[in-house]
Design a protein around this motif. Structure first.
Motif, PDB file in Angstrom:
ATOM      1  N   PHE A  53       0.827  -1.215   0.000  1.00  0.00           N
ATOM      2  CA  PHE A  53       0.000   0.000   0.000  1.00  0.00           C
ATOM      3  C   PHE A  53       0.862   1.267   0.000  1.00  0.00           C
ATOM      4  CE2 PHE A  53      -3.704  -2.436   2.077  1.00  0.00           C
ATOM      5  CZ  PHE A  53      -4.373  -2.546   0.865  1.00  0.00           C
ATOM      6  N   ILE A  54       1.979   1.217   0.714  1.00  0.00           N
ATOM      7  CA  ILE A  54       2.876   2.386   0.755  1.00  0.00           C
ATOM      8  C   ILE A  54       3.341   2.706  -0.665  1.00  0.00           C
ATOM      9  CG2 ILE A  54       5.226   3.139   1.428  1.00  0.00           C
ATOM     10  CD1 ILE A  54       3.709   3.173   3.901  1.00  0.00           C
ATOM     11  N   MET A  55       3.742   1.654  -1.400  1.00  0.00           N
ATOM     12  CA  MET A  55       4.306   1.903  -2.731  1.00  0.00           C
ATOM     13  C   MET A  55       3.242   2.262  -3.759  1.00  0.00           C
ATOM     14  SD  MET A  55       7.590  -0.521  -3.157  1.00  0.00           S
ATOM     15  CE  MET A  55       6.914  -2.008  -2.521  1.00  0.00           C
ATOM     16  N   ALA A  56       2.130   1.504  -3.782  1.00  0.00           N
ATOM     17  CA  ALA A  56       1.137   1.718  -4.845  1.00  0.00           C
ATOM     18  C   ALA A  56       0.224   2.904  -4.546  1.00  0.00           C
ATOM     19  CB  ALA A  56       0.297   0.458  -5.035  1.00  0.00           C
ATOM     20  N   ILE A  57       0.023   3.232  -3.273  1.00  0.00           N
ATOM     21  CA  ILE A  57      -0.927   4.290  -2.929  1.00  0.00           C
ATOM     22  C   ILE A  57      -0.242   5.453  -2.197  1.00  0.00           C
ATOM     23  CG2 ILE A  57      -3.060   4.829  -1.670  1.00  0.00           C
ATOM     24  CD1 ILE A  57      -3.900   1.919  -2.101  1.00  0.00           C
ATOM     25  N   GLY A  58       0.582   5.118  -1.193  1.00  0.00           N
ATOM     26  CA  GLY A  58       1.215   6.168  -0.390  1.00  0.00           C
ATOM     27  C   GLY A  58       2.078   7.111  -1.212  1.00  0.00           C
ATOM     28  N   LEU A  59       2.998   6.538  -1.984  1.00  0.00           N
ATOM     29  CA  LEU A  59       3.901   7.373  -2.786  1.00  0.00           C
ATOM     30  C   LEU A  59       3.146   8.316  -3.726  1.00  0.00           C
ATOM     31  CD1 LEU A  59       6.851   4.993  -3.809  1.00  0.00           C
ATOM     32  CD2 LEU A  59       7.106   7.250  -2.805  1.00  0.00           C
ATOM     33  N   PRO A  60       2.228   7.795  -4.569  1.00  0.00           N
ATOM     34  CA  PRO A  60       1.528   8.725  -5.466  1.00  0.00           C
ATOM     35  C   PRO A  60       0.653   9.740  -4.737  1.00  0.00           C
ATOM     36  CG  PRO A  60       0.731   6.464  -5.786  1.00  0.00           C
ATOM     37  CD  PRO A  60       1.939   6.376  -4.910  1.00  0.00           C
ATOM     38  N   GLY A 422       8.838  10.659 -18.991  1.00  0.00           N
ATOM     39  CA  GLY A 422       7.528  10.392 -19.577  1.00  0.00           C
ATOM     40  C   GLY A 422       6.899   9.121 -19.037  1.00  0.00           C
ATOM     41  N   ALA A 423       7.715   8.055 -18.939  1.00  0.00           N
ATOM     42  CA  ALA A 423       7.177   6.773 -18.477  1.00  0.00           C
ATOM     43  C   ALA A 423       6.757   6.867 -17.017  1.00  0.00           C
ATOM     44  CB  ALA A 423       8.234   5.687 -18.652  1.00  0.00           C
ATOM     45  N   MET A 424       7.579   7.530 -16.207  1.00  0.00           N
ATOM     46  CA  MET A 424       7.258   7.676 -14.783  1.00  0.00           C
ATOM     47  C   MET A 424       5.974   8.479 -14.598  1.00  0.00           C
ATOM     48  SD  MET A 424       9.375   6.084 -12.917  1.00  0.00           S
ATOM     49  CE  MET A 424       9.202   6.814 -11.303  1.00  0.00           C
ATOM     50  N   LEU A 425       5.834   9.510 -15.433  1.00  0.00           N
ATOM     51  CA  LEU A 425       4.631  10.343 -15.345  1.00  0.00           C
ATOM     52  C   LEU A 425       3.395   9.513 -15.691  1.00  0.00           C
ATOM     53  CD1 LEU A 425       3.614  13.258 -14.880  1.00  0.00           C
ATOM     54  CD2 LEU A 425       3.793  13.604 -17.339  1.00  0.00           C
ATOM     55  N   THR A 426       3.527   8.684 -16.728  1.00  0.00           N
ATOM     56  CA  THR A 426       2.410   7.829 -17.117  1.00  0.00           C
ATOM     57  C   THR A 426       2.041   6.877 -15.979  1.00  0.00           C
ATOM     58  OG1 THR A 426       3.145   7.961 -19.393  1.00  0.00           O
ATOM     59  CG2 THR A 426       1.632   6.166 -18.863  1.00  0.00           C
ATOM     60  N   ILE A 427       3.060   6.303 -15.336  1.00  0.00           N
ATOM     61  CA  ILE A 427       2.783   5.388 -14.224  1.00  0.00           C
ATOM     62  C   ILE A 427       2.088   6.148 -13.093  1.00  0.00           C
ATOM     63  CG2 ILE A 427       3.840   3.947 -12.413  1.00  0.00           C
ATOM     64  CD1 ILE A 427       6.024   3.238 -14.451  1.00  0.00           C
ATOM     65  N   PHE A 428       2.606   7.340 -12.773  1.00  0.00           N
ATOM     66  CA  PHE A 428       2.027   8.134 -11.699  1.00  0.00           C
ATOM     67  C   PHE A 428       0.552   8.447 -11.982  1.00  0.00           C
ATOM     68  CE2 PHE A 428       0.997  12.479 -10.190  1.00  0.00           C
ATOM     69  CZ  PHE A 428       0.944  12.205  -8.832  1.00  0.00           C
ATOM     70  N   ILE A 429       0.275   8.913 -13.203  1.00  0.00           N
ATOM     71  CA  ILE A 429      -1.107   9.265 -13.550  1.00  0.00           C
ATOM     72  C   ILE A 429      -2.010   8.023 -13.482  1.00  0.00           C
ATOM     73  CG2 ILE A 429      -2.614  10.101 -15.430  1.00  0.00           C
ATOM     74  CD1 ILE A 429      -1.111  12.382 -14.146  1.00  0.00           C
ATOM     75  N   PHE A 430      -1.477   6.892 -13.942  1.00  0.00           N
ATOM     76  CA  PHE A 430      -2.258   5.645 -13.892  1.00  0.00           C
ATOM     77  C   PHE A 430      -2.571   5.268 -12.433  1.00  0.00           C
ATOM     78  CE2 PHE A 430      -2.364   0.911 -13.853  1.00  0.00           C
ATOM     79  CZ  PHE A 430      -3.502   0.752 -14.638  1.00  0.00           C
ATOM     80  N   LEU A 431      -1.566   5.431 -11.569  1.00  0.00           N
ATOM     81  CA  LEU A 431      -1.783   5.089 -10.155  1.00  0.00           C
ATOM     82  C   LEU A 431      -2.841   5.991  -9.520  1.00  0.00           C
ATOM     83  CD1 LEU A 431       1.902   4.411  -8.919  1.00  0.00           C
ATOM     84  CD2 LEU A 431       0.080   2.725  -9.238  1.00  0.00           C
ATOM     85  N   VAL A 432      -2.737   7.306  -9.759  1.00  0.00           N
ATOM     86  CA  VAL A 432      -3.706   8.199  -9.095  1.00  0.00           C
ATOM     87  C   VAL A 432      -5.095   8.173  -9.750  1.00  0.00           C
ATOM     88  CG1 VAL A 432      -2.139   9.789  -7.937  1.00  0.00           C
ATOM     89  CG2 VAL A 432      -2.781  10.243 -10.303  1.00  0.00           C
TER      90      VAL A 432
END
Ligand code: PFF
Length: 454
Positions: A53-60, A422-432
């Protein structure tokens, strides 16, 4: 620079930003709460779900809060008014300010117990006592109508005094000095604990998962605790983000704070569980785990007198760097939304929260029979805030960032002093946009019985 940002306080240095945010994150949550809920919900299995949860939710969600705070330069409520004028998003802020009230009310009580344990440690108050007497000592303390109330009020007074000094002179300066001291003491304690005979069982309990022990309650608690421990979901980091300068690298701040907070919780686990097992104590002891069992452990250990003083000083220090950040959410809200000066808004917030805190403290003794959903006032404040308000707040913060604020603005804000490929941003947007909201919704709906898996 806008007129508003010129008038506002801001953190003076880059280390100051990380120190203050880490000071907020690292607190009773890591040292008092994490071990006892990990102990209750199966040790390693709980730890692994919590880490996920920390990694998939907390960080973003943490990055989202800092982005919202820094781009709006407002408190948890005002931020949404500025970024999404005329929309209901601002109610996320109200949810956050309410959560701050509830959390600080019981947080101050536990911090008060910690202050009492510093005093008892200095007086060598545990060494002549049997385990039963130590347990009675704790129960008598928390059930008493006067002492814990006075200690809680004293702690709240200290919190208010630091917050009055203001962001630069207060929060940044104190956390900058206190955080590194805290880490050193905890490392010393862990080394001691791991070298005890029988320590291995404690390490296995903490690191060798048995997922069959996991329950729905355990998963909800892991989610709630991921928010609680990182100070997320109620606008603390929106408020702190609003004091961060434009050239600060938000990504570095998020990663440093999350890593520091997680390592300190694990370190606290390493300091506590091996010792608990070495001395044959139940890991599922509950909220009294550190207060009831550790004095036993300390006074049977060589050098225990010093270790016990260090440990409870550390706990109190960690509590105060967090409590100032919780109070700051309410103070910034009063200042900016009701045009109050820092001093009077701090006095008002401190008094109101202290009153609720007195009720939390008394609910351990004279008010113990007043219950809702089977929980006394103290447990109710903890449960509603950590397991409901913070995840719900986090859900909306993620949705706001992903769907309303959007990729382009996120990129612009992060690019100030930082960089997200770009890839990190895509991952971040997907997570949030998807992962965090859906995961939070599933855990909460499952808990309230609206969604079941058979
Ligand atoms: N993160 C703090 C702890 O672990 O003790 C508690 C906390 C601080 C929770 C700030 C929420 C918050 F907004």
């Amino acid at each position: 620079m806008s007129k508003n940002s010129q008038l506002r306080d801001s953190f003076g240095s880059k280390f100051g930003v990380i120190a203050a945010a880490a000071g907020s994150a690292v607190g009773l949550g890591n040292i008092w709460k994490f071990p006892y809920i990990a102990g209750e919900y199966g040790g390693a299995a709980f730890l692994f779900v919590y880490l996920a949860f920390i990694m998939a939710i907390g960080l973003p969600v943490m990055l989202s809060e800092l982005i919202i705070g820094r781009s709006s330069r407002r408190n948890a409520f005002g931020a949404f008014k500025v970024l999404a004028p005329g929309t209901p998003w601002r109610y996320i802020g109200i949810l956050g300010v309410s959560a701050a009230f509830l959390i600080l009310s019981f947080y101050g009580v536990v911090a008060g117990w910690s202050v009492q344990y510093v005093i008892l440690s200095v007086q060598d108050g545990f060494s002549q006592k049997s385990p039963d007497e130590i347990s009675t000592l704790f129960t008598t303390l928390i059930e008493s109508p006067i002492k814990p109330v006075m200690l809680q009020l004293g702690f709240m007074f200290a919190t208010g005094a630091i917050v009055i000094i203001g962001v630069k002179k207060g929060i940044e300066k104190y956390t900058k000095i206190l955080m590194p001291v805290l880490v050193l003491i905890l490392i010393g304690l862990s080394i001691k604990s791991v070298s005890l005979e029988g320590a291995k069982a404690g390490l296995e309990f903490l690191f060798k998962p048995d997922f069959s022990k996991l329950t729905g309650d355990g998963i909800l608690s892991a989610l709630g605790h991921a928010f609680f421990t990182l100070s997320l979901g109620m606008g603390t980091l929106i408020t702190y983000g609003s004091y961060i300068k434009r050239d600060n690298n938000l990504i570095n701040t998020v990663i440093s704070v999350t890593v520091a907070d997680t390592l300190i919780a694990i370190l606290a686990g390493i300091a506590i569980f091996p010792a608990v097992f070495a001395f044959g104590i139940e890991p599922s002891e509950g909220p009294g785990l550190i207060f009831i069992t550790l004095p036993n452990v300390f006074h049977q250990m060589p050098g225990g007198y010093i270790f016990s003083i260090l440990f409870f000083v550390l706990l109190t220090v960690a509590a105060i760097t967090s409590s100032i950040s919780i109070l700051e959410v309410v103070v910034a809200y009063f200042m900016e939304e009701f045009k109050m000066v820092r001093k009077s808004s701090t006095v008002l917030a401190t008094i109101l929260i202290s009153i609720l805190g007195v009720l939390c403290s008394l609910s351990m003794g004279v008010l113990a029979d007043y219950k809702l959903f089977g929980l006394n006032i103290f447990d109710l404040m903890d449960w509603i805030s950590a397991n409901m308000l913070l995840p719900i707040g986090g859900l909306f913060i993620a949705l706001f960032t992903g769907w309303y604020f959007g990729r382009k603005k996120v990129q612009e804000e992060v690019a100030n002093g930082g960089n997200l490929s770009g890839a990190m941003l895509t991952i971040f947007i997907f997570l949030v946009k998807f992962v965090a909201p859906i995961a939070i919704a599933i855990v909460i709906l499952n808990k309230v019985g609206l969604l079941t898996f058979s």
